[in-house]
Write a protein that holds these residues in place. Structure first.
Motif, PDB file in Angstrom:
ATOM      1  N   ARG A   1     -70.966 -47.188 -35.292  1.00  0.00           N
ATOM      2  CA  ARG A   1     -71.148 -46.270 -34.163  1.00  0.00           C
ATOM      3  C   ARG A   1     -70.385 -46.761 -32.935  1.00  0.00           C
ATOM      4  O   ARG A   1     -69.700 -45.983 -32.263  1.00  0.00           O
ATOM      5  N   LYS A   2     -70.471 -48.045 -32.642  1.00  0.00           N
ATOM      6  CA  LYS A   2     -69.766 -48.617 -31.489  1.00  0.00           C
ATOM      7  C   LYS A   2     -68.251 -48.478 -31.652  1.00  0.00           C
ATOM      8  O   LYS A   2     -67.542 -48.155 -30.692  1.00  0.00           O
ATOM      9  N   LEU A   3     -67.753 -48.723 -32.857  1.00  0.00           N
ATOM     10  CA  LEU A   3     -66.315 -48.572 -33.105  1.00  0.00           C
ATOM     11  C   LEU A   3     -65.882 -47.115 -32.935  1.00  0.00           C
ATOM     12  O   LEU A   3     -64.834 -46.826 -32.360  1.00  0.00           O
ATOM     13  N   GLN A   4     -66.704 -46.187 -33.436  1.00  0.00           N
ATOM     14  CA  GLN A   4     -66.400 -44.762 -33.285  1.00  0.00           C
ATOM     15  C   GLN A   4     -66.380 -44.363 -31.812  1.00  0.00           C
ATOM     16  O   GLN A   4     -65.504 -43.611 -31.377  1.00  0.00           O
ATOM     17  N   GLU A   5     -67.325 -44.863 -31.037  1.00  0.00           N
ATOM     18  CA  GLU A   5     -67.353 -44.582 -29.599  1.00  0.00           C
ATOM     19  C   GLU A   5     -66.100 -45.111 -28.912  1.00  0.00           C
ATOM     20  O   GLU A   5     -65.546 -44.449 -28.024  1.00  0.00           O
ATOM     21  N   MET A   6     -65.639 -46.277 -29.334  1.00  0.00           N
ATOM     22  CA  MET A   6     -64.424 -46.848 -28.748  1.00  0.00           C
ATOM     23  C   MET A   6     -63.200 -46.004 -29.116  1.00  0.00           C
ATOM     24  O   MET A   6     -62.349 -45.743 -28.266  1.00  0.00           O
TER      25      MET A   6
ATOM     26  N   PHE B   1     -77.412 -53.263 -38.497  1.00  0.00           N
ATOM     27  CA  PHE B   1     -76.239 -53.722 -37.747  1.00  0.00           C
ATOM     28  C   PHE B   1     -74.974 -52.988 -38.153  1.00  0.00           C
ATOM     29  O   PHE B   1     -74.161 -52.606 -37.305  1.00  0.00           O
ATOM     30  N   GLN B   2     -74.759 -52.781 -39.457  1.00  0.00           N
ATOM     31  CA  GLN B   2     -73.525 -52.115 -39.899  1.00  0.00           C
ATOM     32  C   GLN B   2     -73.419 -50.696 -39.329  1.00  0.00           C
ATOM     33  O   GLN B   2     -72.336 -50.246 -38.964  1.00  0.00           O
ATOM     34  N   THR B   3     -74.534 -49.997 -39.235  1.00  0.00           N
ATOM     35  CA  THR B   3     -74.543 -48.655 -38.651  1.00  0.00           C
ATOM     36  C   THR B   3     -74.255 -48.736 -37.163  1.00  0.00           C
ATOM     37  O   THR B   3     -73.464 -47.942 -36.626  1.00  0.00           O
ATOM     38  N   TYR B   4     -74.887 -49.683 -36.478  1.00  0.00           N
ATOM     39  CA  TYR B   4     -74.642 -49.915 -35.051  1.00  0.00           C
ATOM     40  C   TYR B   4     -73.164 -50.210 -34.807  1.00  0.00           C
ATOM     41  O   TYR B   4     -72.525 -49.626 -33.923  1.00  0.00           O
TER      42      TYR B   4
ATOM     43  N   ARG C   1     -65.826 -63.735 -24.762  1.00  0.00           N
ATOM     44  CA  ARG C   1     -66.280 -64.945 -24.067  1.00  0.00           C
ATOM     45  C   ARG C   1     -67.215 -64.606 -22.913  1.00  0.00           C
ATOM     46  O   ARG C   1     -68.297 -65.175 -22.786  1.00  0.00           O
ATOM     47  N   ASP C   2     -66.813 -63.653 -22.077  1.00  0.00           N
ATOM     48  CA  ASP C   2     -67.622 -63.326 -20.897  1.00  0.00           C
ATOM     49  C   ASP C   2     -68.957 -62.703 -21.274  1.00  0.00           C
ATOM     50  O   ASP C   2     -69.974 -62.984 -20.634  1.00  0.00           O
ATOM     51  N   TYR C   3     -68.978 -61.881 -22.321  1.00  0.00           N
ATOM     52  CA  TYR C   3     -70.248 -61.288 -22.749  1.00  0.00           C
ATOM     53  C   TYR C   3     -71.197 -62.371 -23.262  1.00  0.00           C
ATOM     54  O   TYR C   3     -72.364 -62.429 -22.871  1.00  0.00           O
ATOM     55  N   ILE C   4     -70.691 -63.214 -24.147  1.00  0.00           N
ATOM     56  CA  ILE C   4     -71.551 -64.256 -24.726  1.00  0.00           C
ATOM     57  C   ILE C   4     -72.004 -65.219 -23.636  1.00  0.00           C
ATOM     58  O   ILE C   4     -73.191 -65.523 -23.524  1.00  0.00           O
ATOM     59  N   ARG C   5     -71.094 -65.669 -22.819  1.00  0.00           N
ATOM     60  CA  ARG C   5     -71.437 -66.625 -21.762  1.00  0.00           C
ATOM     61  C   ARG C   5     -72.452 -66.035 -20.787  1.00  0.00           C
ATOM     62  O   ARG C   5     -73.335 -66.736 -20.310  1.00  0.00           O
ATOM     63  N   GLY C   6     -72.362 -64.747 -20.516  1.00  0.00           N
ATOM     64  CA  GLY C   6     -73.275 -64.102 -19.581  1.00  0.00           C
ATOM     65  C   GLY C   6     -74.652 -63.799 -20.147  1.00  0.00           C
ATOM     66  O   GLY C   6     -75.613 -63.613 -19.398  1.00  0.00           O
ATOM     67  N   ASN C   7     -74.770 -63.755 -21.480  1.00  0.00           N
ATOM     68  CA  ASN C   7     -76.019 -63.330 -22.108  1.00  0.00           C
ATOM     69  C   ASN C   7     -76.655 -64.351 -23.046  1.00  0.00           C
ATOM     70  O   ASN C   7     -77.787 -64.137 -23.496  1.00  0.00           O
ATOM     71  N   TYR C   8     -75.949 -65.411 -23.352  1.00  0.00           N
ATOM     72  CA  TYR C   8     -76.431 -66.394 -24.319  1.00  0.00           C
ATOM     73  C   TYR C   8     -76.204 -67.817 -23.841  1.00  0.00           C
ATOM     74  O   TYR C   8     -75.226 -68.109 -23.164  1.00  0.00           O
TER      75      TYR C   8
ATOM     76  N   LYS D   1     -62.972 -59.953 -33.555  1.00  0.00           N
ATOM     77  CA  LYS D   1     -63.476 -59.765 -32.197  1.00  0.00           C
ATOM     78  C   LYS D   1     -64.614 -58.760 -32.114  1.00  0.00           C
ATOM     79  O   LYS D   1     -65.685 -59.058 -31.586  1.00  0.00           O
ATOM     80  N   MET D   2     -64.411 -57.549 -32.581  1.00  0.00           N
ATOM     81  CA  MET D   2     -65.406 -56.494 -32.375  1.00  0.00           C
ATOM     82  C   MET D   2     -66.669 -56.721 -33.207  1.00  0.00           C
ATOM     83  O   MET D   2     -67.771 -56.435 -32.747  1.00  0.00           O
ATOM     84  N   THR D   3     -66.533 -57.227 -34.420  1.00  0.00           N
ATOM     85  CA  THR D   3     -67.722 -57.509 -35.229  1.00  0.00           C
ATOM     86  C   THR D   3     -68.560 -58.584 -34.545  1.00  0.00           C
ATOM     87  O   THR D   3     -69.783 -58.452 -34.427  1.00  0.00           O
ATOM     88  N   THR D   4     -67.904 -59.626 -34.079  1.00  0.00           N
ATOM     89  CA  THR D   4     -68.613 -60.713 -33.399  1.00  0.00           C
ATOM     90  C   THR D   4     -69.259 -60.205 -32.117  1.00  0.00           C
ATOM     91  O   THR D   4     -70.456 -60.428 -31.875  1.00  0.00           O
ATOM     92  N   LEU D   5     -68.493 -59.519 -31.298  1.00  0.00           N
ATOM     93  CA  LEU D   5     -69.022 -59.004 -30.033  1.00  0.00           C
ATOM     94  C   LEU D   5     -70.189 -58.053 -30.274  1.00  0.00           C
ATOM     95  O   LEU D   5     -71.230 -58.145 -29.615  1.00  0.00           O
ATOM     96  N   ASN D   6     -70.039 -57.148 -31.236  1.00  0.00           N
ATOM     97  CA  ASN D   6     -71.120 -56.203 -31.511  1.00  0.00           C
ATOM     98  C   ASN D   6     -72.359 -56.875 -32.090  1.00  0.00           C
ATOM     99  O   ASN D   6     -73.476 -56.429 -31.825  1.00  0.00           O
TER     100      ASN D   6
END
Length: 193
Positions: free
Chosen positions: A179-184, A173-176, A81-88, A152-157
């Protein structure tokens, strides 16, 4: 004593629902941070840009269980919510609605006719618009479309990838997302999807 207990439960229930989506008269779940506009695509893109944000529109429909899940399980999460609200700037559309919409190409039509014109068949569907208006229908101008409800993570990413203009680069996007999931995982974060 019983009245005090009942009052305490009512206060706790109210606190738990603070910021939660409400159900509108049109049967759609409403977020208090969604933007209400005149649904003029050019104006909405400009308004989002003036706020330092991107425009995303979301199509939903009455009785959609996936729309309900989007609101209750994904958009209710503070990180999302906070990411989307802050950027969109997010504007909600009704797949079968009759409110007037002005497409980027200038055509004025209803929400349901816009949905048909833009090829929207699933709800929820999020359409990410370009940073500046272009002279083309939304279906051609969109930088990305997210059809359906994801976790959650697919939507956020997806929202992060669009904000970072991943659609303009070489990383799919799928590669991104992977990668984000691996970093987490490497950071020891627990993942929900």
């Amino acid at each position: 004593m019983l009245k005090v207990f009942a009052l305490a439960l009512a206060v706790l229930a109210g606190a738990a629902n603070a910021g939660a989506a409400t159900l509108g008269d049109d049967g759609l779940h409403k977020e208090d941070w969604f933007s209400l506009t005149f649904r003029d695509m050019r104006e909405d893109i400009e308004a989002a840009r003036a706020q330092g944000k991107r425009l995303a529109i979301v199509f939903e429909q009455r009785g959609c269980i996936y729309c309900k899940r989007l609101h209750e399980e994904v958009l209710s999460d503070p990180e999302v919510r906070d990411y989307i609200r802050g950027n969109y700037m997010v504007v909600q559309y009704n797949l079968f609605g009759d409110e007037e919409v002005t497409d980027l190409d200038g055509e004025v039509l209803t929400e349901k006719k816009a949905a048909r014109k833009w090829g929207i068949v699933f709800t929820p569907t999020v359409i990410f618009l370009p940073e500046e208006p272009v002279d083309a229908p939304v279906s051609e101008a969109a930088v990305q479309v997210m059809p359906g409800q994801f976790g959650k993570m697919t939507t956020l990413n997806m929202f992060r990838w669009v904000r970072e203009k991943g659609y303009a680069g070489d990383e799919h996007f799928q590669t991104y997302h992977a990668r984000k999931l691996q970093e987490m995982r490497a950071a020891g974060d627990t993942l929900s999807d």
